[in-house]
Design an enzyme around this catalytic site. Structure first.
Site, short mmCIF file in Angstrom:
data_model
loop_
_atom_site.label_atom_id
_atom_site.label_comp_id
_atom_site.label_asym_id
_atom_site.label_seq_id
_atom_site.Cartn_x
_atom_site.Cartn_y
_atom_site.Cartn_z
CD1 TRP A 1 50.92 55.69 77.68
CD2 TRP A 1 51.67 53.90 78.80
NE1 TRP A 1 50.62 55.86 79.02
CE2 TRP A 1 51.07 54.78 79.72
CE3 TRP A 1 52.21 52.70 79.27
CZ2 TRP A 1 50.99 54.50 81.08
CZ3 TRP A 1 52.12 52.41 80.63
CH2 TRP A 1 51.53 53.31 81.51
CB ALA B 1 50.31 56.56 73.90
CD GLU C 1 36.84 49.00 76.90
OE1 GLU C 1 36.76 48.99 78.15
OE2 GLU C 1 36.22 48.22 76.18
CB CYS D 1 42.69 49.38 82.56
SG CYS D 1 42.52 48.00 81.44
#
Ligand code: NAP
Length: 455
Positions: free
Chosen positions: A130, A156, A228, A262
């Site tokens: 998301w 998501a 990932e 991330c």
């Protein structure tokens, strides 16, 4: 997890969705399989035209798409608009370059003619997070569709309206029916999808447990995956660095997407000689951030996407203080307003070898570490299970070369913030995952690299 739009800024449930049942999933898989049979025969020119059209739709309707994103996951609206623009960019990039990236490559051998041909694999499942609800999907879909594959999106559960909007964009852009479909389903259905013979490969962006679980399901079927996953990226600042620029970038790199990226800078590793100054400047920056409604154009920091993320982050901060860390600012949820807000936080003095120093903090929390020199900086940067992207600041060429060579990560950015760019490969090593997205490497992930040898 229910499939629903719940506004993270208010906690209000705006819309709920029924998960597809098994019959509906089977029908979509049939359609995807059939679509591949004719789509694989379309030309690069046709695919390129459809992808250019998708880029146009994205640009023309960016304000509406951005609003849906902000409503569902809380990123500041200005960042959401930039995200839609970047999706248009990646569509145009692959529309222009896919034909050359996938052209036959002649190799001289003992044959009269030998070459490599790239061919699509078929139906590819994309399990997406998301946090960049449009960008993550488009950076998968643009190369995959240009290569002649067909996409199935399991997005998501908290961004269903984004998922449906993206399917609609591809349909309106002219891609044949079934070439890109959204499946509104929970994570429990993913293993069954991997077992279906029509699904040939999968990509997942998300947490380590989700990645591991997909890889197990795919491994049982001998199917390829790209993963990932998470990161706890270092942001190293050495003595010679341009401190003012480093601090401004450090703040952006930590707070991007409300701290939920991330590749956000998460561990700030600073040379002792400049650490006091860096700490003070960073504190000033954090205190000046405007926390508030993500729909407002001047908001720097909005809410976290879900109450669960807020709770997990707060527990991590408490664990960091219990292990010896000191909270310089923040360190608590913001309780005087509804929604999942967490105060911009800096934690110093966490023991470098503590378990909590190894974890990814997914929110507006900076962990500050002091090191005597570059050796200690590199050692600490590498002392985690992740290896996604590192940012390092120095004006010394020898230091730069060592940082580039010795940091264990999928990317190293010198004197700049880690970011994704359609022209450069993106991905991690260690527990941050494997495989690459974007650039020529990204489009080569989901193709059969066929060797042809003619006597
Ligand atoms: P998550 O819980 O792993 O969710 C990501 C996706 O995986 C969602 O679609 C989710 O579906 C699905 N999923 C969850 N459990 C699964 C399972 N057991 N099997 C199959 N699918 C499953 O991730 P998150 O916590 O929302 O996202 C944050 C994480 O993603 C962070 O660690 C972040 O660093 C990482 N991330 C990495 C990158 C990168 O490029 N490396 C980019 C962005 C984010 P449901 O929503 O239905 O549960």
């Amino acid at each position: 997890m229910a499939i629903a739009t719940i506004n993270p800024a208010t906690g209000e449930t705006l819309k709920t969705f029924e998960s597809l049942n098994d019959t509906e999933i089977a029908a979509k898989l049939d359609l995807a399989g059939q679509a591949f049979e004719h789509y694989r025969k379309t030309s690069f020119a046709e695919r390129s035209q459809w992808l250019q059209k998708a880029a146009e739709i994205l640009e023309q309707e960016k304000a509406e798409f951005a609003k849906v994103m902000t409503l569902e996951m809380g990123k500041p609206l200005k960042a959401a608009i930039a995200e839609v623009e970047k999706c248009a960019l990646v569509c145009r990039y692959y529309a222009e370059h896919a034909a050359s990236f996938l052209a036959d490559v002649t190799v001289e051998t003992d044959a009269s003619k030998s070459f490599v041909r790239y061919q699509p694999l078929g139906v590819i499942l994309a399990v997406m997070p998301w946090n960049f609800p449009f960008w993550q999907v488009f950076r998968f879909a643009a190369p995959a569709l240009m290569a002649g594959n067909v996409g199935l999106l399991k997005h998501a559960s908290n961004v269903p309206q984004c998922a449906l909007a993206i399917e609609d964009i591809f349909q309106r852009a002219g891609f044949p029916k079934g070439v890109f479909q959204t499946l509104l389903i929970g994570a429990v259905k993913v293993a069954d999808l991997m077992a279906d013979e029509r699904v040939k490969a999968a990509t997942l962006t998300g947490s380590e447990p989700a990645g591991a679980s997909l890889a197990v399901a795919a491994g049982k079927q001998i199917k390829k995956t790209v993963l990932e996953l998470g990161g706890s990226d270092p942001f190293i600042v050495l003595e010679s660095a341009d401190l003012t620029t480093a601090v401004v970038t450090a703040t952006t790199a930590r707070m991007l997407n409300n701290g939920q990226s991330c590749i956000a800078a998460k561990r700030f590793i600073v040379a002792e000689a400049i650490a006091d100054k860096f700490e003070k400047l960073l504190l000033d920056k954090f205190l000046s951030l405007k926390v508030g409604d993500p729909m407002q154009p001047d908001t720097d920091l909005g809410p976290l996407a879900t109450p669960g993320i807020l709770q997990d982050l707060d527990q991590q901060v408490q664990a960091a203080t219990q292990s010896g860390g000191k909270v310089l600012t923040g360190g608590h949820p913001i309780l005087d307003r509804p929604g999942n807000y967490y105060a911009p936080t800096i934690v110093t003095d966490i023991p470098q070898d503590s378990a909590i120093a190894q974890e990814e903090f997914f929110g507006p929390v900076a962990l500050l570490f002091r090191v005597p020199d570059i050796d200690a900086a590199i050692k600490l940067a590498n002392a985690i299970p992740f290896g996604l992207g590192a940012s390092a600041w120095t004006t010394n060429d020898q230091e730069r070369d060592r940082l580039v060579e010795e940091i264990e990560a999928g990317s190293v950015f010198i004197n700049g913030m880690v970011k994704s760019d359609p022209r450069l490969p993106f991905g991690g090593i260690k527990r941050s995952g494997y495989g690459r997205e974007l650039s020529i490497q990204g489009i080569h992930e989901f193709v059969n690299v066929k060797t042809v040898w003619v006597k």
